[in-house]
Design a protein around this motif. Structure first.
Motif, PDB file in Angstrom:
ATOM      1  N   LYS A   1       0.837  -1.320  -0.170  1.00  0.00           N
ATOM      2  CA  LYS A   1      -0.026  -0.093  -0.078  1.00  0.00           C
ATOM      3  C   LYS A   1       0.838   1.147  -0.049  1.00  0.00           C
ATOM      4  O   LYS A   1       1.931   1.309   0.612  1.00  0.00           O
ATOM      5  CB  LYS A   1      -1.019   0.163   1.164  1.00  0.00           C
ATOM      6  CG  LYS A   1      -2.074  -1.094   1.266  1.00  0.00           C
ATOM      7  CD  LYS A   1      -2.965  -1.068   2.563  1.00  0.00           C
ATOM      8  CE  LYS A   1      -3.703  -2.041   2.559  1.00  0.00           C
ATOM      9  NZ  LYS A   1      -4.709  -1.960   3.835  1.00  0.00           N
TER      10      LYS A   1
ATOM     11  N   GLN B   1      -0.492   7.163   0.507  1.00  0.00           N
ATOM     12  CA  GLN B   1      -1.738   7.920   0.240  1.00  0.00           C
ATOM     13  C   GLN B   1      -2.770   6.765   0.361  1.00  0.00           C
ATOM     14  O   GLN B   1      -3.934   7.446   0.877  1.00  0.00           O
ATOM     15  CB  GLN B   1      -1.930   8.336  -1.249  1.00  0.00           C
ATOM     16  CG  GLN B   1      -3.006   9.097  -1.526  1.00  0.00           C
ATOM     17  CD  GLN B   1      -3.067   9.804  -2.952  1.00  0.00           C
ATOM     18  OE1 GLN B   1      -2.304   9.610  -3.801  1.00  0.00           O
ATOM     19  NE2 GLN B   1      -3.934  10.746  -3.432  1.00  0.00           N
ATOM     20  N   LYS B   2      -2.659   5.724   0.021  1.00  0.00           N
ATOM     21  CA  LYS B   2      -3.754   4.924   0.213  1.00  0.00           C
ATOM     22  C   LYS B   2      -4.027   4.504   1.835  1.00  0.00           C
ATOM     23  O   LYS B   2      -5.173   4.343   2.100  1.00  0.00           O
ATOM     24  CB  LYS B   2      -3.557   3.482  -0.511  1.00  0.00           C
ATOM     25  CG  LYS B   2      -4.166   2.310  -0.490  1.00  0.00           C
ATOM     26  CD  LYS B   2      -5.573   2.608  -1.461  1.00  0.00           C
ATOM     27  CE  LYS B   2      -6.582   1.197  -1.510  1.00  0.00           C
ATOM     28  NZ  LYS B   2      -7.779   1.540  -2.125  1.00  0.00           N
ATOM     29  N   ARG B   3      -3.031   4.338   2.393  1.00  0.00           N
ATOM     30  CA  ARG B   3      -3.164   4.102   3.839  1.00  0.00           C
ATOM     31  C   ARG B   3      -3.726   5.364   4.562  1.00  0.00           C
ATOM     32  O   ARG B   3      -4.628   5.214   5.354  1.00  0.00           O
ATOM     33  CB  ARG B   3      -1.825   3.994   4.668  1.00  0.00           C
ATOM     34  CG  ARG B   3      -1.282   2.467   4.498  1.00  0.00           C
ATOM     35  CD  ARG B   3      -0.048   2.225   5.215  1.00  0.00           C
ATOM     36  NE  ARG B   3       0.755   2.031   4.206  1.00  0.00           N
ATOM     37  CZ  ARG B   3       2.089   2.406   4.146  1.00  0.00           C
ATOM     38  NH1 ARG B   3       2.345   3.148   5.294  1.00  0.00           N
ATOM     39  NH2 ARG B   3       2.868   2.138   3.405  1.00  0.00           N
TER      40      ARG B   3
ATOM     41  N   GLN C   1      -5.934   7.486   3.172  1.00  0.00           N
ATOM     42  CA  GLN C   1      -7.357   7.519   2.747  1.00  0.00           C
ATOM     43  C   GLN C   1      -8.084   6.370   3.641  1.00  0.00           C
ATOM     44  O   GLN C   1      -9.274   6.671   4.100  1.00  0.00           O
ATOM     45  CB  GLN C   1      -7.435   7.130   1.276  1.00  0.00           C
ATOM     46  CG  GLN C   1      -6.890   8.412   0.380  1.00  0.00           C
ATOM     47  CD  GLN C   1      -7.039   7.789  -1.052  1.00  0.00           C
ATOM     48  OE1 GLN C   1      -7.047   6.640  -1.228  1.00  0.00           O
ATOM     49  NE2 GLN C   1      -6.933   8.767  -1.827  1.00  0.00           N
ATOM     50  N   GLU C   2      -7.341   5.284   3.719  1.00  0.00           N
ATOM     51  CA  GLU C   2      -8.114   4.353   4.547  1.00  0.00           C
ATOM     52  C   GLU C   2      -8.204   4.801   6.052  1.00  0.00           C
ATOM     53  O   GLU C   2      -9.075   4.621   6.776  1.00  0.00           O
ATOM     54  CB  GLU C   2      -7.489   3.051   4.618  1.00  0.00           C
ATOM     55  CG  GLU C   2      -7.403   2.248   3.355  1.00  0.00           C
ATOM     56  CD  GLU C   2      -6.712   0.908   3.212  1.00  0.00           C
ATOM     57  OE1 GLU C   2      -5.842   0.758   4.231  1.00  0.00           O
ATOM     58  OE2 GLU C   2      -6.589   0.403   2.271  1.00  0.00           O
TER      59      GLU C   2
END
Length: 127
Positions: A2, A5-7, A9-10
């Motif tokens: 991941k 940025q993905k983390r 967003q989560e």
């Protein structure tokens, strides 16, 4: 793997979900407090005062439920509005101290503040 940025967003999605649930639980607690408090006033015979108190309980509950809707908007004023409503509600819980339901609302308010503060970057970031 991941990306950061993905983390991020989560993390934001999870915080918003917890915040939504806490606002709902807090509103339910205030409904119960309001029914018990106003019901007691009506039994004693303070019907006019009970109507006024019920109005203020209703405003508090509606403010908490409005915060749920505001969470979806990504603007600076929303962050401050949600934080101010939560802090005012936190102050309001001290009026009924040390009853159990007020203590429960206090716990929800503290958890709300803890969940709202990390969302500052989300609300202040340009969409």
């Amino acid at each position: 793997m991941k990306t950061s940025q993905k983390r991020s967003q989560e993390f934001i999605a999870r915080r918003k979900k917890y915040t939504r649930v806490l606002f709902i639980l807090n509103a339910i607690v205030w409904v119960v407090i309001g029914v018990l408090f106003v019901g007691e006033m009506v039994l004693v015979g303070n019907t006019v005062s009970a109507a006024l108190v019920a109005f203020f309980f209703l405003i508090n509950i509606l403010a908490l439920l409005a915060c749920i809707k505001l969470l979806e908007q990504r603007e600076k004023w929303v962050y401050f509005t949600i934080l101010i409503i939560t802090i005012l509600n936190l102050g309001l819980t001290f009026l009924g101290f040390p009853e159990f339901l007020y203590l429960l609302s206090l716990v929800f308010d503290v958890l709300l503040v803890i969940n709202i503060i990390p969302l500052k970057k989300y609300f202040f970031k340009e969409s």
